[in-house]
Enzyme design. Structure first.
Site, short mmCIF file in Angstrom:
data_model
loop_
_atom_site.label_atom_id
_atom_site.label_comp_id
_atom_site.label_asym_id
_atom_site.label_seq_id
_atom_site.Cartn_x
_atom_site.Cartn_y
_atom_site.Cartn_z
N PRO A 2 0.75 -1.20 0.16
CA PRO A 2 0.01 0.16 0.05
C PRO A 2 1.07 1.20 -0.18
O PRO A 2 1.80 1.39 0.88
CB PRO A 2 -0.78 -0.15 1.41
CG PRO A 2 -0.62 -1.46 1.87
CD PRO A 2 0.54 -2.05 1.33
N GLU A 3 0.67 1.87 -1.07
CA GLU A 3 1.31 3.36 -1.09
C GLU A 3 0.64 4.43 -0.31
O GLU A 3 -0.61 4.24 0.15
CB GLU A 3 1.52 3.52 -2.43
CG GLU A 3 2.53 2.70 -3.20
CD GLU A 3 4.09 2.65 -2.63
OE1 GLU A 3 4.35 3.78 -2.01
OE2 GLU A 3 4.89 1.81 -3.05
#
Ligand code: ZN
Length: 271
Positions: A2-3
């Site tokens: 997850p960015e």
């Protein structure tokens, strides 16, 4: 992994369900994540009310009147909001239950995520204290990047990916932003002009905003049983497009390794 845009989308997705709600129960099935989940988490959190759901870099911060729950999703973690009881699955490591029967469930196959309880000011915690500015805040300006980069021989791409310089600019977003700004990712950070850094700061903001907007479309299904927030179907102009024609000039996009990360760019458009 997850960015920042995914984490911001998750923040927006969970906030309406849990803000203002009181924690009624904490269930930890797997205490061993990246760091152990504190054994006293339940006693710290139960009875507390979530006053705010914030994000700093890729950390989610659930602020209560007594302290803050820090959540990091590691490599593979995601959060779901359950409005009805549902038997936990294999990698559902922890539940935070709230008044009204709402449950926030952490699933993390690879267990690099974290749940930590912070007593004091979260900004002073060692995980957060050294972080650079938020990319979507007014603190990220071309002038700031220019000042920070003077004398640096490091290539500009790893420079903007350094969380001490600015947080949340992952590999994909760095490649895309440098393409939009017309900057060669391998150019020394200290050799780039102020005008070009102003263009780059704006490009970073645009790329991240677009990713957040694209992610917003997954929010409708946030509390769905299979509500895994997906990776965003954002239009990428260079990343993953080695050998394909550049959308601006038609020359083939090249792929190189830079600081051990795959880097895509156009030799014609990026100088
Ligand atoms: Zn080009």
């Amino acid at each position: 992994m997850p960015e920042l845009p995914e984490v911001e989308t998750i923040r927006c997705g969970i906030e309406p369900f849990i803000k203002g709600r009181q924690v009624s129960r904490v269930v930890v099935r797997t205490p061993r994540l990246r760091w152990p989940i504190p054994v006293d988490l339940a006693s710290q959190m139960c009875g507390r009310t979530v006053q705010d759901v914030e994000r700093r870099a890729k950390y989610l911060l659930l602020r209560t009147e007594a302290g803050t729950l820090l959540i990091h999703l590691g490599m593979s973690g995601y959060l779901r909001v359950l409005e009805q009881p549902q038997a936990p699955g294999k990698h559902d490591h922890a539940d935070i239950e709230f008044s009204g029967g709402i449950c926030l469930r952490l699933n993390d196959v690879r267990r690099f995520g974290a749940l930590l309880w912070l007593d004091g000011d979260p900004a002073q915690h060692p995980l957060l204290a050294g972080l650079g500015p938020e990319p979507l805040s007014e603190e990220l300006t071309g002038d700031y990047l220019y000042q920070r980069s003077r004398g640096r021989r490091l290539a500009v791409k790893p420079f903007i990916m350094d969380s001490k310089v600015v947080v949340g600019v992952g590999n994909i977003y760095a490649s895309e932003a440098l393409f939009r700004a017309g900057i060669d990712p391998a150019r020394a950070a200290g050799r780039i002009s102020l005008v070009r850094y102003r263009r780059l700061a704006e490009a970073i903001r645009q790329v991240l905003r677009e990713a957040i907007t694209a992610g917003g479309t997954t929010l409708r299904d946030f509390s769905d049983q299979d509500g895994r927030p997906g990776y965003f179907a954002q239009q990428l102009q260079v990343y993953g497009r080695g050998g394909e024609p550049c959308s601006v000039c038609g020359q083939a996009i090249v792929k190189i390794q830079l600081g051990q990360r795959s880097t895509y760019f156009c030799r014609q458009c990026q100088r």
